[in-house]
Design a protein around this motif. Sequence first.
Motif, PDB file in Angstrom:
ATOM      1  N   VAL A  33       0.800  -1.327   0.103  1.00 19.35           N
ATOM      2  CA  VAL A  33       0.448  -0.097   0.060  1.00 19.35           C
ATOM      3  C   VAL A  33       0.766   0.969  -0.186  1.00 19.35           C
ATOM      4  CG1 VAL A  33      -1.915   1.406   1.353  1.00 19.35           C
ATOM      5  CG2 VAL A  33      -1.618  -1.682   0.919  1.00 19.35           C
ATOM      6  N   GLY A  34       0.761   2.247  -1.442  1.00 18.20           N
ATOM      7  CA  GLY A  34       1.810   2.827  -1.090  1.00 18.20           C
ATOM      8  C   GLY A  34       1.029   3.927  -0.719  1.00 18.20           C
ATOM      9  N   GLU A  35       2.050   5.348   0.303  1.00 18.96           N
ATOM     10  CA  GLU A  35       1.842   6.274   1.371  1.00 18.96           C
ATOM     11  C   GLU A  35       0.908   7.300   0.549  1.00 18.96           C
ATOM     12  OE1 GLU A  35       4.314   9.555   3.574  1.00 18.96           O
ATOM     13  OE2 GLU A  35       5.221   8.756   1.761  1.00 18.96           O
ATOM     14  N   LEU A  36       0.865   7.394  -0.918  1.00 18.12           N
ATOM     15  CA  LEU A  36       0.165   7.871  -1.411  1.00 18.12           C
ATOM     16  C   LEU A  36      -1.644   7.082  -2.237  1.00 18.12           C
ATOM     17  CD1 LEU A  36       2.445  10.275  -3.414  1.00 18.12           C
ATOM     18  CD2 LEU A  36       1.634  10.530  -1.378  1.00 18.12           C
ATOM     19  N   ALA A  37      -1.633   6.115  -1.756  1.00 20.36           N
ATOM     20  CA  ALA A  37      -2.400   5.801  -2.872  1.00 20.36           C
ATOM     21  C   ALA A  37      -4.277   5.677  -1.781  1.00 20.36           C
ATOM     22  CB  ALA A  37      -2.720   3.491  -2.367  1.00 20.36           C
ATOM     23  N   GLY A  38      -4.307   6.401  -0.493  1.00 19.34           N
ATOM     24  CA  GLY A  38      -5.670   7.470  -0.097  1.00 19.34           C
ATOM     25  C   GLY A  38      -6.232   6.305   0.509  1.00 19.34           C
ATOM     26  N   VAL A  39      -5.377   5.472   0.764  1.00 20.68           N
ATOM     27  CA  VAL A  39      -5.768   3.898   1.851  1.00 20.68           C
ATOM     28  C   VAL A  39      -5.585   3.990   3.656  1.00 20.68           C
ATOM     29  CG1 VAL A  39      -6.065   1.803   2.440  1.00 20.68           C
ATOM     30  CG2 VAL A  39      -5.764   2.506  -0.380  1.00 20.68           C
ATOM     31  N   VAL A  40      -6.378   4.127   4.620  1.00 23.26           N
ATOM     32  CA  VAL A  40      -5.793   4.508   6.255  1.00 23.26           C
ATOM     33  C   VAL A  40      -5.845   3.211   6.394  1.00 23.26           C
ATOM     34  CG1 VAL A  40      -6.103   4.313   8.252  1.00 23.26           C
ATOM     35  CG2 VAL A  40      -7.715   6.210   6.050  1.00 23.26           C
ATOM     36  N   PRO A  41      -4.158   2.484   6.283  1.00 23.55           N
ATOM     37  CA  PRO A  41      -4.232   0.940   6.734  1.00 23.55           C
ATOM     38  C   PRO A  41      -5.129   0.580   8.014  1.00 23.55           C
ATOM     39  CG  PRO A  41      -1.925   1.845   6.291  1.00 23.55           C
ATOM     40  CD  PRO A  41      -3.132   2.868   6.595  1.00 23.55           C
ATOM     41  N   SER A 102       6.770   5.868  -6.484  1.00 22.99           N
ATOM     42  CA  SER A 102       6.441   5.172  -6.060  1.00 22.99           C
ATOM     43  C   SER A 102       5.243   5.879  -5.034  1.00 22.99           C
ATOM     44  CB  SER A 102       7.271   4.295  -4.664  1.00 22.99           C
ATOM     45  OG  SER A 102       8.276   5.012  -4.223  1.00 22.99           O
ATOM     46  N   GLY A 103       4.468   5.082  -4.502  1.00 19.88           N
ATOM     47  CA  GLY A 103       3.971   5.597  -3.383  1.00 19.88           C
ATOM     48  C   GLY A 103       2.193   5.742  -3.164  1.00 19.88           C
ATOM     49  N   ARG A 104       2.112   5.092  -5.044  1.00 19.88           N
ATOM     50  CA  ARG A 104       0.535   4.552  -4.999  1.00 19.88           C
ATOM     51  C   ARG A 104      -0.308   3.590  -5.588  1.00 19.88           C
ATOM     52  NH1 ARG A 104      -1.161   9.097 -10.319  1.00 19.88           N
ATOM     53  NH2 ARG A 104      -1.729  10.623  -8.199  1.00 19.88           N
ATOM     54  N   GLU A 105       0.667   2.567  -5.050  1.00 15.28           N
ATOM     55  CA  GLU A 105       0.804   0.512  -5.406  1.00 15.28           C
ATOM     56  C   GLU A 105      -0.661   0.722  -4.406  1.00 15.28           C
ATOM     57  OE1 GLU A 105       4.827   1.756  -5.221  1.00 15.28           O
ATOM     58  OE2 GLU A 105       3.210   2.517  -3.472  1.00 15.28           O
ATOM     59  N   LEU A 106      -1.057  -0.202  -5.187  1.00 13.05           N
ATOM     60  CA  LEU A 106      -1.927  -0.803  -3.973  1.00 13.05           C
ATOM     61  C   LEU A 106      -2.407  -2.583  -5.151  1.00 13.05           C
ATOM     62  CD1 LEU A 106      -4.139  -0.906  -1.527  1.00 13.05           C
ATOM     63  CD2 LEU A 106      -5.620   0.020  -3.486  1.00 13.05           C
ATOM     64  N   GLN A 107      -1.639  -3.383  -4.212  1.00 16.80           N
ATOM     65  CA  GLN A 107      -1.659  -4.637  -4.696  1.00 16.80           C
ATOM     66  C   GLN A 107      -1.334  -6.159  -3.843  1.00 16.80           C
ATOM     67  OE1 GLN A 107       3.065  -3.331  -6.391  1.00 16.80           O
ATOM     68  NE2 GLN A 107       1.859  -4.652  -7.849  1.00 16.80           N
ATOM     69  N   ILE A 108      -1.843  -7.098  -4.713  1.00 15.85           N
ATOM     70  CA  ILE A 108      -1.571  -7.991  -3.566  1.00 15.85           C
ATOM     71  C   ILE A 108      -0.280  -8.540  -4.545  1.00 15.85           C
ATOM     72  CG2 ILE A 108      -2.451 -10.784  -3.323  1.00 15.85           C
ATOM     73  CD1 ILE A 108      -5.199  -9.806  -4.430  1.00 15.85           C
TER      74      ILE A 108
END
Length: 112
Positions: A33-41, A102-108
């Motif tokens: 999960v990238g820092e800029l993906a817009g996801v709250v871990p 990097s920073g936009r990742e959201l991948q399995i």
Amino acid sequence: MHELSIATAIIERAGELARTDGAEHVSAVTVRVGELAGVVPDALDFAFEVAREGTALAAARLVVEHVPAQAWCGPCAEEFAVGMPPFFWCPRCDRPSSELRSGRELQITGIG
């Protein structure tokens, strides 16, 4: 909370991958999960626990690999942290960067 729809998609895709590999159960799903993906871990972790009930991933845990946002400055060949909120100015030469590395990742990345 859009993390619930993301968690549901992760569970569906991980289930598909597990079935393809012949696995009946999944014990862990690793995601980047990238820092800029817009996801709250923390919200994603909670949503994953809720969404996994009644699925082949009911006992699975979610492992989140955090990816920091990094930009590239071509003129001085410097990679630098973008941070939050994002700041795309090179700290070395004080020019704007147009390349996010990097920073936009959201991948399995793994299913176990």
